[in-house]
Design a protein around this motif. Structure first.
Motif, PDB file in Angstrom:
ATOM      1  N   GLU A   1       0.912  -1.068   0.051  1.00 11.71           N
ATOM      2  CA  GLU A   1       0.110  -0.150  -0.042  1.00 11.71           C
ATOM      3  C   GLU A   1       0.670   1.286   0.007  1.00 11.71           C
ATOM      4  OE1 GLU A   1      -2.865  -0.095   3.262  1.00 11.71           O
ATOM      5  OE2 GLU A   1      -4.134  -1.413   2.243  1.00 11.71           O
ATOM      6  N   GLY A   2       1.992   1.158   0.583  1.00 11.10           N
ATOM      7  CA  GLY A   2       2.817   2.320   0.487  1.00 11.10           C
ATOM      8  C   GLY A   2       2.281   3.372   1.553  1.00 11.10           C
ATOM      9  N   HIS A   3       2.789   4.469   1.816  1.00 14.80           N
ATOM     10  CA  HIS A   3       2.694   5.769   2.527  1.00 14.80           C
ATOM     11  C   HIS A   3       2.416   6.728   1.825  1.00 14.80           C
ATOM     12  CE1 HIS A   3       3.369   3.125   6.388  1.00 14.80           C
ATOM     13  NE2 HIS A   3       4.333   2.684   5.732  1.00 14.80           N
ATOM     14  N   GLY A   4       1.257   7.393   1.716  1.00 13.26           N
ATOM     15  CA  GLY A   4       0.978   8.554   0.623  1.00 13.26           C
ATOM     16  C   GLY A   4       0.679   9.729   1.643  1.00 13.26           C
ATOM     17  N   LEU A   5       0.993  10.784   0.989  1.00 13.86           N
ATOM     18  CA  LEU A   5       0.834  12.225   1.359  1.00 13.86           C
ATOM     19  C   LEU A   5       0.235  13.247  -0.054  1.00 13.86           C
ATOM     20  CD1 LEU A   5       1.680  15.152   2.836  1.00 13.86           C
ATOM     21  CD2 LEU A   5       3.766  15.101   1.452  1.00 13.86           C
ATOM     22  N   VAL A   6      -0.637  13.924   0.442  1.00 14.93           N
ATOM     23  CA  VAL A   6      -1.230  15.008  -0.633  1.00 14.93           C
ATOM     24  C   VAL A   6      -0.829  16.308  -0.072  1.00 14.93           C
ATOM     25  CG1 VAL A   6      -3.244  15.739  -1.847  1.00 14.93           C
ATOM     26  CG2 VAL A   6      -2.659  13.288  -1.520  1.00 14.93           C
ATOM     27  N   GLN A   7      -0.570  17.291  -0.893  1.00  9.82           N
ATOM     28  CA  GLN A   7      -0.165  18.511  -0.286  1.00  9.82           C
ATOM     29  C   GLN A   7      -1.177  19.579  -1.058  1.00  9.82           C
ATOM     30  OE1 GLN A   7       3.633  19.509   1.402  1.00  9.82           O
ATOM     31  NE2 GLN A   7       4.115  20.862  -0.246  1.00  9.82           N
TER      32      GLN A   7
END
Length: 226
Positions: free
Chosen positions: A167-173
């Motif tokens: 799944e990974g680790h996600g960021l939205v800015q």
């Protein structure tokens, strides 16, 4: 020095336990443990402000205004990754300027596979498949999500099938300062610094660790005397 190394490692393990079961209410959070191999260890847990060379905005206090979910399917060596981003704020639009996703080892980005509402260009890639890669899409011009709407971001990864999935680790800015950087529901990055010390305060060994928290704990980096 070996005793110092084991003592610093004990400090890191204690910090990881706290992050999983009793996370600090505010950061940075510092404390000290004593009586370990005749030494003490000072521990500091901090929020990560930079990842893969990207400066991360502080969450503006309204992280719940942007809901991030993800689905990943695997077929014949290819992971099909979809990130969905919903504007959950009933009073305004949100403009997306960056998407960042960090992955564990053994995976590679499939060139030309990006599609969806945000960008068709390939991402900037840092790291290597053997150590883990971080993918960064700079959305230019920024993409607007209207109140209540959901937009999606797709791409492919290649690699062996991983037990339990990837799944990974996600960021939205976002550009709005009342939203800032929002992590997906399974992710938040921390930095841990543990220093083993003699009674006179002399530092014997230092360990610096990057860790992701969410449903569990993932170690992103582990450095001795950085």
């Amino acid at each position: 020095k070996i005793k110092g190394l084991y003592t610093a490692q004990a400090g890191v393990e204690d910090a990881l336990w706290r992050l999983k079961y009793s996370p600090p209410g505010s950061l940075p959070y510092s404390y000290e443990l004593s009586g370990i191999n005749g030494l003490s260890v000072s521990v500091t847990i901090e929020a990560v402000t930079e990842l893969a060379g990207e400066q991360l905005l502080d969450t503006g206090g309204h992280a719940d205004w942007m809901i991030i979910t993800k689905t990943v399917t695997y077929n014949s060596g290819v992971y099909d990754y979809t990130m969905s981003i919903k504007n959950n704020d009933g009073s305004g639009n949100i403009k997306i300027e960056m998407i960042l996703i960090d992955f564990p080892p053994s995976l590679s980005y499939q060139t030309g596979s990006t599609s969806g509402d945000f960008a068709s260009d390939d991402p900037d890639i840092s790291g290597t498949p053997s150590s883990g890669i971080t993918l960064v899409w700079h959305i230019d011009p920024v993409e607007t999500i209207n109140s209540g709407d959901t937009k999606q971001h797709h791409f492919h990864l290649t690699g062996p099938e991983v037990v339990g999935g990837v799944e990974g680790h996600g960021l939205v800015q976002a550009t709005r300062d009342d939203v800032g950087a929002v992590w997906d529901s399974d992710s938040y990055p921390y930095e841990i610094i543990a220093q083993a010390k003699k009674a006179d305060g002399t530092v014997v060994e230092t360990i610096q660790v990057g860790a992701w928290t969410g449903t569990g704990i993932d170690i992103a980096s582990w450095r001795i005397n950085p």
